[in-house]
Design a protein around this motif. Structure first.
Motif, PDB file in Angstrom:
ATOM      1  N   GLN A  81      58.047  41.476  12.684  1.00 47.53           N
ATOM      2  CA  GLN A  81      58.769  42.679  13.078  1.00 47.53           C
ATOM      3  C   GLN A  81      58.675  43.762  12.019  1.00 47.53           C
ATOM      4  O   GLN A  81      58.961  44.938  12.284  1.00 47.53           O
ATOM      5  CB  GLN A  81      60.240  42.344  13.360  1.00 47.53           C
ATOM      6  CG  GLN A  81      60.460  41.373  14.501  1.00 47.53           C
ATOM      7  CD  GLN A  81      59.859  41.851  15.804  1.00 47.53           C
ATOM      8  OE1 GLN A  81      60.097  42.983  16.210  1.00 47.53           O
ATOM      9  NE2 GLN A  81      59.075  41.001  16.459  1.00 47.53           N
ATOM     10  N   ALA A  82      58.271  43.383  10.804  1.00 46.73           N
ATOM     11  CA  ALA A  82      58.081  44.367   9.735  1.00 46.73           C
ATOM     12  C   ALA A  82      56.862  45.238   9.993  1.00 46.73           C
ATOM     13  O   ALA A  82      56.654  46.248   9.306  1.00 46.73           O
ATOM     14  CB  ALA A  82      57.957  43.661   8.387  1.00 46.73           C
ATOM     15  N   GLY A  83      56.025  44.872  10.954  1.00 45.34           N
ATOM     16  CA  GLY A  83      54.876  45.694  11.324  1.00 45.34           C
ATOM     17  C   GLY A  83      53.904  45.897  10.182  1.00 45.34           C
ATOM     18  O   GLY A  83      53.553  44.959   9.459  1.00 45.34           O
ATOM     19  N   GLU A  84      53.497  47.145   9.968  1.00 40.95           N
ATOM     20  CA  GLU A  84      52.495  47.440   8.946  1.00 40.95           C
ATOM     21  C   GLU A  84      53.018  47.231   7.530  1.00 40.95           C
ATOM     22  O   GLU A  84      52.234  47.144   6.594  1.00 40.95           O
ATOM     23  CB  GLU A  84      51.973  48.864   9.112  1.00 40.95           C
ATOM     24  CG  GLU A  84      50.984  49.008  10.261  1.00 40.95           C
ATOM     25  CD  GLU A  84      49.767  48.101  10.086  1.00 40.95           C
ATOM     26  OE1 GLU A  84      49.161  48.100   9.005  1.00 40.95           O
ATOM     27  OE2 GLU A  84      49.424  47.384  11.049  1.00 40.95           O
ATOM     28  N   ARG A  85      54.323  47.141   7.367  1.00 46.71           N
ATOM     29  CA  ARG A  85      54.861  46.802   6.041  1.00 46.71           C
ATOM     30  C   ARG A  85      54.392  45.407   5.618  1.00 46.71           C
ATOM     31  O   ARG A  85      54.253  45.130   4.434  1.00 46.71           O
ATOM     32  CB  ARG A  85      56.389  46.841   6.059  1.00 46.71           C
ATOM     33  CG  ARG A  85      56.992  48.212   6.234  1.00 46.71           C
ATOM     34  CD  ARG A  85      58.508  48.129   6.307  1.00 46.71           C
ATOM     35  NE  ARG A  85      59.109  49.438   6.540  1.00 46.71           N
ATOM     36  CZ  ARG A  85      60.399  49.633   6.743  1.00 46.71           C
ATOM     37  NH1 ARG A  85      61.237  48.589   6.757  1.00 46.71           N
ATOM     38  NH2 ARG A  85      60.866  50.848   6.940  1.00 46.71           N
ATOM     39  N   LEU A  86      54.166  44.570   6.611  1.00 43.98           N
ATOM     40  CA  LEU A  86      53.610  43.248   6.352  1.00 43.98           C
ATOM     41  C   LEU A  86      52.099  43.243   6.522  1.00 43.98           C
ATOM     42  O   LEU A  86      51.355  42.789   5.643  1.00 43.98           O
ATOM     43  CB  LEU A  86      54.233  42.210   7.283  1.00 43.98           C
ATOM     44  CG  LEU A  86      53.614  40.800   7.222  1.00 43.98           C
ATOM     45  CD1 LEU A  86      53.897  40.156   5.863  1.00 43.98           C
ATOM     46  CD2 LEU A  86      54.143  39.927   8.345  1.00 43.98           C
TER      47      LEU A  86
END
Length: 313
Positions: free
Chosen positions: A257-262
């Motif tokens: 769910q962190a998306g591009e942060r991950l």
């Protein structure tokens, strides 16, 4: 299958059940959610699964549709060939002959599968891995597990335990895993591990989502924990790529769910670890928490011999 035919699909989690009626093209025509309430014990959970499935079949008939099969996805170790839920810590199953019980109750052909493998099947055939041929689906939540899907079929393994990528050793001497060994990927980089690590260092409780947000905002401690998480995940995925040589890695579960942060830093870290191996495409899961339920439906469709070319979702 005819145009009015549907399969009943139930994805059993430790907290809730995601349920649906699904057509032969993979399209969902009705959805429901029900509490699992695993604290009542495994026998009560089985009763609930069968009650819910029976209710869905009745709903289909009331709507003028014909339920033709049942697919059930459950956590833990699953003997798919025998239709037995061998073991599950989340719902307390121990050698439950779930397929036999379902067939006896509903009178429908029934397929039993592992929840993460079912989710991987759906992502590979209907979701983010569609068209890739060779897909590794990695679910990162309270634990970490994977499904290796080749040409639309998920590998089960000799003992029903294929895909336990969370128990690759990535940090010898690291935090002790729930399996008893220190340093497993799951003990270092699962969503629960991220929150636990930050809380240990900061002295205040936090979730993995909190850590991701604080790292993005520039908090040094959160950034440290997030970087450690990404590096461990990259080590685990690099091992997975060395073993399976997939075209696409699909990342799902709560941490995704962190998306591009991950995914951004994870792609970079994985790239650094590639030598002669072909670098896989790394993407976020597309089906969300519907994946397991859709995968259960696909298992039921497969059991009926429905051609996969009919999946047009």
């Amino acid at each position: 299958m005819g145009g009015g035919d549907v399969v009943v699909a139930v994805d059993v989690g430790g907290t809730g059940m995601k349920c649906a009626l699904v057509g032969p093209d993979g399209a969902t025509v009705h959805t429901e959610r029900h509490p699992t309430d695993a604290g009542r014990g495994p026998a009560a959970v089985v009763d609930t699964i069968l009650d819910v499935a029976d209710g869905l079949a009745a709903k289909a008939r009331a709507d003028g549709r014909t339920p033709v099969a049942l697919g059930i996805a459950v956590p833990g170790i699953v003997d798919e060939a025998r239709g037995v839920a061998v073991w599950s810590a989340n719902v307390g199953f121990r050698d439950v002959p779930l397929r036999h019980l379902a067939v006896t109750r509903l009178g429908l052909p029934t397929a039993i599968g592992h929840d993460v493998r079912a989710g991987g099947l759906a992502e590979a055939r209907l979701g983010a891995g569609r068209g890739a041929g060779h897909v590794l689906f990695v679910a990162i939540g309270t634990g970490i597990a994977a499904a290796h899907v080749v040409d639309g079929s998920a590998s089960v393994g000799a003992h029903g335990a294929a895909g336990e990528i969370g128990h690759i050793l990535v940090r010898p001497g690291g935090p002790r895993c729930g399996c008893g060994r220190p340093g497993c990927l799951e003990a270092v980089a699962s969503a629960s591990a991220v929150g636990r690590r930050y809380a240990e260092l900061a002295g205040t409780p936090a979730t993995a989502a909190d850590v991701a947000e604080r790292a993005a905002a520039g908090e040094p401690l959160a950034a440290q924990v997030w970087t450690e998480t990404v590096e461990a995940l990259a080590d685990g995925l690099a091992s997975g790529q060395a073993l399976f040589d997939v075209a696409t890695i699909v990342v799902g579960g709560g941490l995704a769910q962190a998306g591009e942060r991950l995914l951004g830093p994870l792609r970079a870290a994985l790239h650094e670890r590639m030598t002669f191996h072909r670098e896989p495409r790394l993407v976020a899961a597309a089906l969300g928490d519907e994946a397991g339920c859709l995968g259960a439906a696909l298992l039921a469709l497969d059991a009926l011999g429905v051609p996969r070319t009919m999946e047009t979702r």
